[in-house]
Design an enzyme around this catalytic site. Structure first.
Site, PDB file in Angstrom:
ATOM      1  N   GLU A  88       1.183   6.753  -6.354  1.00 22.38           N
ATOM      2  CA  GLU A  88       2.242   6.392  -5.357  1.00 22.38           C
ATOM      3  C   GLU A  88       3.636   6.684  -5.927  1.00 22.38           C
ATOM      4  O   GLU A  88       3.832   6.250  -7.327  1.00 22.38           O
ATOM      5  CB  GLU A  88       1.935   4.921  -5.169  1.00 22.38           C
ATOM      6  N   HIS A 117      -5.176  -4.463  -8.568  1.00 20.78           N
ATOM      7  CA  HIS A 117      -6.229  -4.236  -7.696  1.00 20.78           C
ATOM      8  C   HIS A 117      -7.808  -4.903  -8.243  1.00 20.78           C
ATOM      9  O   HIS A 117      -8.359  -3.949  -8.471  1.00 20.78           O
ATOM     10  CB  HIS A 117      -6.510  -2.538  -7.273  1.00 20.78           C
ATOM     11  N   ASN A 139      -5.731   2.014  -2.290  1.00 16.44           N
ATOM     12  CA  ASN A 139      -5.484   0.639  -2.108  1.00 16.44           C
ATOM     13  C   ASN A 139      -6.589   0.004  -1.683  1.00 16.44           C
ATOM     14  O   ASN A 139      -7.035   0.485  -0.260  1.00 16.44           O
ATOM     15  CB  ASN A 139      -4.182   0.522  -1.453  1.00 16.44           C
TER      16      ASN A 139
END
Length: 551
Positions: free
Chosen positions: A407, A492, A530
């Site tokens: 990202e 995550h 994600n």
């Protein structure tokens, strides 16, 4: 900061989702797959009043532990099926403004609202220009939990809405060709034909206007990231988000209160972000069948003598201390406390004899989604901008060749830094395990910081090449003194109660009828992107089966 995403190419048309969503689902399929949702929501409201707040001695048809993605899906679909639902949430409701008139604190100014029961902040970026930036704060049940285990810090949202309160909102559907490695026992045709579209609709996913993105000052940092990625031969990809991009346009124009453009995210977002409070949970409460009890922490679940389960719950203060302990009986219990919360609770309950029939898979298969961070120092002719929107919109895709998606993340300091910052999601084989420590009365996680090396190696396949091409270097001032890699954390957490191992193939816990897992602990350690859209879609799939077969 606290973000993640993924994507594929630059094209967007009127009739299709951008192919950069890592999904081949069309807009028509996206809408068609949600027909049952829209139909249910269009029905007249139920005349009965909202169920009363949770009281000790109550009998509850369905108790949902946690208010994150999985729990919110379960509550809504159970309520639509005619079941009264009680949700319990360890964190705060986050519906009352603080002394500054806002509910949430700004990323650059953490205060008592920012951290869960800490007396000092534990920011993902701990240093800047060589100086430590953490500071003392009052102990409070704040919104972000930096939970410290041996070898890793796990960042989690605390409050009604769970992780949706603090994540970057990157609503990414994995590439279909990667799905068998994510959930090998789940039918991809069903997920991509029905449940991913349903989840995206329920979450309110939308897309940045790329023409606007090309010129607005708050995405200059991302345009620099694109230029450098493409100069090194890497695909630069856009992805959707649950942030209201029309609202962000107005923020940038100065016609509404600033939120993402003001850097809000890590400690909550006051205006534009479509957290679960505004989507699934709002719909669930509108049924009249769902009640949420905040500041309630489940400590035990055990079979009740007359059937169902006895659940012990501590009601806590903003200092984290119990006020009272409530005992309720629930016909069915849904564990939705997040990967760490659910895994820790189930591990404890099995080890201490409350739920001895849980199988040996409980606590296993936990992973960090391969998270690792880094920064790069750009030349003076590549400024990244003093104004940076806190919502990331794009990244660099080297999954096929290097096992990494990076990202292009904001660094919203309010000053020009000439720095590019990245959160990478990587392919990594390492998995941890939760275990009960009888001597401390706590659950431990077996994890080693050294296990991050495959993630660093994957990230280097992108950034070593960009640095060589641009003549730039890594930043060494963000995670300590002369430390390049943010290898100490994950945003995550996934796994710990793996689907079709600790549970059946729809989340029913092995060993007990009426106990379910319906959150990210079902997913074995990685989603390649994600994870929250996959968590939501899997919950939609599982609760549909549970409602049809168990109610």
């Amino acid at each position: 900061m606290f973000y993640s995403l993924n994507g594929e190419d630059l094209h967007m048309s009127e009739n299709t989702l951008p192919s950069n969503t890592f999904s081949s689902v069309s807009r028509r399929a996206f809408i068609a797959g949600t027909g049952s949702i829209l139909g249910a929501l269009a029905l007249p409201g139920r005349a009965a009043a909202t169920p009363p707040a949770l009281e000790s001695g109550a009998h509850v048809p369905a108790l949902v532990i946690g208010t994150g993605y999985g729990g919110s899906v379960a509550a809504l679909r159970l309520a639509q099926a005619g079941v009264d639902v009680q949700m319990v949430e360890m964190g705060m409701a986050w519906d009352t403004p603080g002394t500054d008139g806002k509910i949430f604190a700004n990323t650059t100014s953490p205060d008592y609202r920012s951290y869960w029961l800490r007396t000092r902040t534990k920011q993902p970026i701990s240093n800047f220009l060589g100086f430590p930036i953490d500071k003392d704060v009052p102990r409070y049940t704040g919104i972000l939990d930096a939970e410290q285990f041996s070898g890793i810090i796990v960042y989690q949202g605390r409050g009604v809405g769970g992780g949706s309160l603090v994540n970057g909102g990157m609503a990414v559907t994995p590439k279909r060709e990667n799905f068998p490695g994510i959930l090998p026992t789940v039918n991809p045709d069903e997920m991509y034909g029905t449940y991913y579209p349903r989840a995206n609709a329920g979450l309110g996913v939308n897309f940045v206007d790329q023409a606007w993105w090309e010129t607005v000052d708050c995405y200059q940092f991302a345009r620099v990231g694109r230029k450098q990625a493409q100069r090194s031969g890497f695909p630069f990809v856009f992805v959707p988000n649950v942030y209201d991009m029309d609202y962000m346009k107005q923020e940038s124009a100065g016609t509404v209160p600033k939120s993402a453009v003001a850097g809000e995210l890590l400690y909550g977002n006051n205006y534009g972000k479509k957290s679960l409070q505004k989507t699934y949970l709002a719909q669930a409460k509108a049924t009249g069948r769902v009640t949420i009890s905040a500041m309630h922490k489940v400590t035990s679940v055990a079979p009740a003598p007359g059937g169902g389960f006895t659940v012990l719950i501590d009601q806590i203060t903003t200092n984290g201390d119990p006020i009272t302990t409530k005992s309720v009986t629930a016909d069915k219990v849904f564990f939705a406390a997040g990967s760490v919360g659910t895994s820790k609770l189930l591990t404890k309950l099995k080890a201490t004899g409350a739920l001895p029939n849980l199988n040996g898979e409980v606590g296993k298969g936990w992973g960090d989604n391969g998270n690792v961070m880094c920064g790069r120092a750009n030349h003076i002719w590549d400024p990244t901008g003093s104004v940076q929107a806190s919502i990331p919109t794009a990244g660099i895709d080297n999954w096929t060749n290097g096992g990494v998606f990076a990202e292009v993340a904001p660094l919203p300091t309010g000053i020009e830094t000439w720095a590019s910052f990245y959160l990478s999601i990587t392919k990594t084989p390492n998995r941890g395990q939760f275990s009960w420590n009888a001597s401390t009365g706590q659950v431990d996680l077996n994890w080693q910081t050294a296990w991050k090396q495959p993630s660093i190696d994957a990230a280097k396949t992108i950034f070593d090449k960009i640095n060589a091409k641009e003549g730039t270097i890594y930043r060494t001032d963000l995670f300590g003194v002369y430390k390049v890699w943010g290898d100490h954390l994950t945003y995550h957490p996934l796994g710990g109660a793996i689907l079709d191992r600790a549970t059946d193939n729809y989340g029913r816990l092995q060993g007990y009828s009426g106990l379910y897992v319906i959150d990210g602990s079902l997913i074995p350690g990685s989603t390649t992107v994600n994870p929250f859209v996959t968590i939501t879609a899997l919950a939609e799939r599982n609760i549909e089966n549970i409602v049809a077969r168990d109610l």
